[in-house]
Design an enzyme around this catalytic site. Structure first.
Site, short mmCIF file in Angstrom:
data_model
loop_
_atom_site.label_atom_id
_atom_site.label_comp_id
_atom_site.label_asym_id
_atom_site.label_seq_id
_atom_site.Cartn_x
_atom_site.Cartn_y
_atom_site.Cartn_z
N GLU A 297 1.00 -1.34 0.17
CA GLU A 297 -0.11 -0.10 -0.02
C GLU A 297 0.93 1.34 0.02
O GLU A 297 2.09 1.21 0.50
CB GLU A 297 -0.90 0.04 1.18
CG GLU A 297 -1.68 1.02 1.34
CD GLU A 297 -2.86 0.99 2.54
OE1 GLU A 297 -2.83 0.19 3.20
OE2 GLU A 297 -3.68 1.66 2.65
N TYR B 66 -6.68 -8.75 11.42
CA TYR B 66 -5.42 -8.56 12.01
C TYR B 66 -5.42 -9.08 13.55
O TYR B 66 -6.58 -9.04 14.20
CB TYR B 66 -5.15 -7.08 12.31
CG TYR B 66 -4.55 -6.39 10.66
CD1 TYR B 66 -3.53 -6.59 9.99
CD2 TYR B 66 -5.86 -5.73 10.11
CE1 TYR B 66 -3.20 -6.13 8.76
CE2 TYR B 66 -5.39 -5.24 8.71
CZ TYR B 66 -4.15 -5.44 8.31
OH TYR B 66 -3.99 -5.01 7.09
N GLU C 111 -6.17 -8.99 3.68
CA GLU C 111 -5.22 -8.47 4.51
C GLU C 111 -5.19 -9.18 5.73
O GLU C 111 -6.14 -9.67 6.47
CB GLU C 111 -5.70 -7.07 4.94
CG GLU C 111 -5.27 -5.94 3.78
CD GLU C 111 -6.03 -4.57 4.14
OE1 GLU C 111 -5.80 -4.42 5.21
OE2 GLU C 111 -6.50 -3.92 3.40
N GLN D 292 2.21 -6.17 5.44
CA GLN D 292 2.33 -5.79 4.18
C GLN D 292 3.80 -6.00 3.49
O GLN D 292 4.66 -6.73 4.15
CB GLN D 292 2.24 -4.29 3.85
CG GLN D 292 0.86 -3.61 4.47
CD GLN D 292 0.50 -2.43 3.62
OE1 GLN D 292 1.10 -1.81 3.08
NE2 GLN D 292 -0.61 -1.89 4.17
N ASN E 269 -12.52 -0.89 -0.54
CA ASN E 269 -11.58 -1.61 0.52
C ASN E 269 -12.05 -1.03 1.86
O ASN E 269 -12.62 0.07 1.93
CB ASN E 269 -10.02 -1.28 0.42
CG ASN E 269 -9.50 -1.42 1.83
OD1 ASN E 269 -9.05 -2.71 1.68
ND2 ASN E 269 -9.36 -0.47 2.60
N GLU E 270 -12.68 -2.00 2.57
CA GLU E 270 -13.10 -1.75 3.87
C GLU E 270 -14.04 -0.40 3.71
O GLU E 270 -13.86 0.64 4.42
CB GLU E 270 -11.81 -1.35 5.05
CG GLU E 270 -10.97 -2.33 5.41
CD GLU E 270 -10.07 -2.12 6.48
OE1 GLU E 270 -10.20 -1.23 6.88
OE2 GLU E 270 -9.58 -3.13 6.88
O1 AHR Z 1 -2.84 -2.41 6.18
C1 AHR Z 1 -3.14 -1.42 6.86
C2 AHR Z 1 -4.80 -1.01 6.87
O2 AHR Z 1 -5.23 -1.67 7.55
C3 AHR Z 1 -5.19 -0.85 5.43
O3 AHR Z 1 -4.93 0.16 4.69
C4 AHR Z 1 -6.56 -1.07 5.68
O4 AHR Z 1 -7.33 -1.82 4.79
C5 AHR Z 1 -6.67 -1.76 7.04
O5 AHR Z 1 -7.44 -1.17 7.96
#
Ligand code: AHR
Length: 487
Positions: free
Chosen positions: A27, A244, A295, A342, A173-174
């Site tokens: 990103e 995450y 992600e 990432q 995205n999101e």
């Molecule tokens: O990876 C960092 C961020 O995490 C991304 O931009 C977003 O999609 C997620 O919340």
């Protein structure tokens, strides 16, 4: 001394391990692109057409199957036309979410060149939050069309005659958060608008990915999939999830309890994927909608917007990634792709750069170690493994994933020992028709060991010296691999 028997049942072949499970995500955030991958042609850092040579060489070795770009949250603010054409004419902008300038020196053509250099498939995320259907159609025309029309002509004028044939396109995205804070119904309606025209413009090679949820949502995925359904068009190929782990945990003060908590939380990922697979089965119209985890990874407390989500890499990260891959392999019929967040310098990255220095994280070595799983079939493992307590549950201390090539000639086994206290001994002797050709180990004195610019080699892959398949040492907090070949 107890030895645990690991018996690989080569007659019990299961799902195919899709190579797309081993993807990445880059990103415009912190130093992921600028400084990490791209330094520009005029930089004093050695580069090939602006790409750092050291990073390119390291990434080539990983054979990343797919890279997602340009975000992330950045995607829903990105206007692709800003990033094509002569560099001195590209506008400077402000990166809204990540609070940094955006020169646009790295745009679509540079990203495609990166993918070509790395032999990776590109996956582009379309701007839904602040973009338009027309802007998306123009981008797809720029990338994929060979017709005599404005944006295809623009690509040729920019020096790229052959269409890029980008196959994977994410619609936003999101969009429940940074992508526009939408309701699932509103997003589903927007998705339908974008996807209807994109399907009309493109051939069936283009695959569309709907924005699914992260772990804060229970019903987003269902409400999206349900509302995208319509009488006329079949609009979804994939739904994407984000997971995450480690949010409130500080990397610098990690306790053993937190180590085990991170490992236990992999069940959250498991449940999330399982539920999404069920929904895909319920809402697939004429074809099979599959799940993408575009992600995932560890996000420690130290990674903040102020430091560009920078965090160092620990041995724990590699153990965590290894366990996740064992999970992904088991879902691999329905889970199509995953992208670790990432690529460089951001979150659970492969490479950290500082000026002209580049160092490799434990996660880099894990990806390298697991490469032979790609494209093989999962094969059943029978074993009676030692158990340890993970909070209220008894779990196996060794996590094992085994795969076999189509022609049965190669077997690959990876074993993660999550135990912080004990080494174990295993026996692989049921594979009498196979001989061990390579075995690697990733470990260190402590699960908190890290590679940094002072000690870049604290954690690295070493060859295991194995003389007896009946008695193989699996050290505490370690990841191990065994590649065997038919005799
Ligand atoms: O990876 C960092 C961020 O995490 C991304 O931009 C977003 O999609 C997620 O919340």
């Amino acid at each position: 001394m107890m030895t645990y028997n690991i018996s690989i049942d080569i007659n019990n072949k299961q799902n195919f391990i899709n190579p797309f499970l081993y993807g990445s995500f880059a990103e415009h955030l912190g130093k992921c692109i600028y400084g990490g991958i791209w330094v520009g042609e005029k930089s004093s850092i050695k580069n090939e057409r602006g790409f750092r040579i050291d990073v390119l060489d390291y990434l080539k070795e990983l054979e990343l199957t797919v890279i997602r770009w340009p975000g992330g949250c950045f995607a829903d603010t990105y206007h692709w036309l800003d990033g094509v054409g002569p560099k001195n004419k590209r506008p400077r902008r402000y990166n809204l979410w990540w609070k940094q300038p955006e020169s646009n020196a790295f745009g679509t053509d540079e990203f495609i060149q990166l993918c070509n250099l790395l032999n990776s498939e590109p996956y582009l995320a379309i701007n839904v939050g602040s973009g338009s259907v027309q802007e998306a159609l123009n981008w797809i025309e720029y990338c994929n069309s060979s017709k005599n029309t404005e944006f295809a002509i623009l690509r040729v004028q920019n020096g790229y005659r052959k269409p890029y044939n980008v196959k994977y396109w994410g619609i936003g995205n999101e969009n429940w958060g940074c992508g526009g804070a939408m309701t699932p119904e509103y997003y589903a309606d927007l998705y339908r608008r974008f996807a209807t025209y994109i399907r009309q413009q493109t051939d069936s090679n283009v695959k569309l990915i709907a924005c699914g949820s992260n772990t804060d949502f229970d019903d987003w995925d269902e409400r999206v999939l349900k509302n995208i359904q319509n009488k006329y068009f079949d609009l979804v190929d994939f739904i994407s999830l984000h997971v995450y782990t480690g949010w409130n945990i500080e990397q610098n003060t990690l306790s053993e309890k937190e180590y085990y908590k991170i490992i236990k939380d992999i069940t959250i990922t498991k449940n999330k994927i399982e539920k999404a697979i069920q929904l895909c089965n319920t809402y697939s119209k004429n074809k099979n909608i599959k799940v993408i985890l575009d992600e995932w990874g560890l996000w420690y407390k130290e990674a903040t917007v102020d430091n560009g989500l920078f965090q160092e890499g620990l041995l724990l990260d590699a153990i965590f990634a290894g366990l996740n891959f064992h999970l992904f392999h088991s879902f691999s019929d329905d889970l199509f792709m995953t992208n670790l967040a990432q690529t460089t310098n951001v979150l659970q990255s492969f490479i950290l750069t500082r000026g002209d220095k580049a160092i490799l994280t434990p996660t880099y070595y894990l990806y390298k170690m697991y490469k032979p799983h790609k494209g093989k079939r999962v094969v059943k493992v029978n074993s009676n493994l030692p158990k340890i307590k993970l909070f209220d549950d008894d779990v196996e201390a060794l996590s094992i994933s085994s795969s076999i090539s189509q022609d049965d000639k190669e077997i690959f086994i990876t074993i993660v020992n999550i135990d912080l206290e004990k080494d174990y001994y295993i026996n692989l002797s049921n594979l009498q028709n196979y001989r061990l050709i390579d075995s690697l180990e990733l470990t260190a004195n402590d699960f908190r060991e890290r590679n940094n610019f002072i000690n870049p080699d604290n954690v690295k892959l070493v060859k295991k010296d194995i003389t007896d398949l009946n008695n193989i040492l699996i050290k505490k907090h370690s990841v191990n691999s065994f590649l065997l070949c038919l005799k």
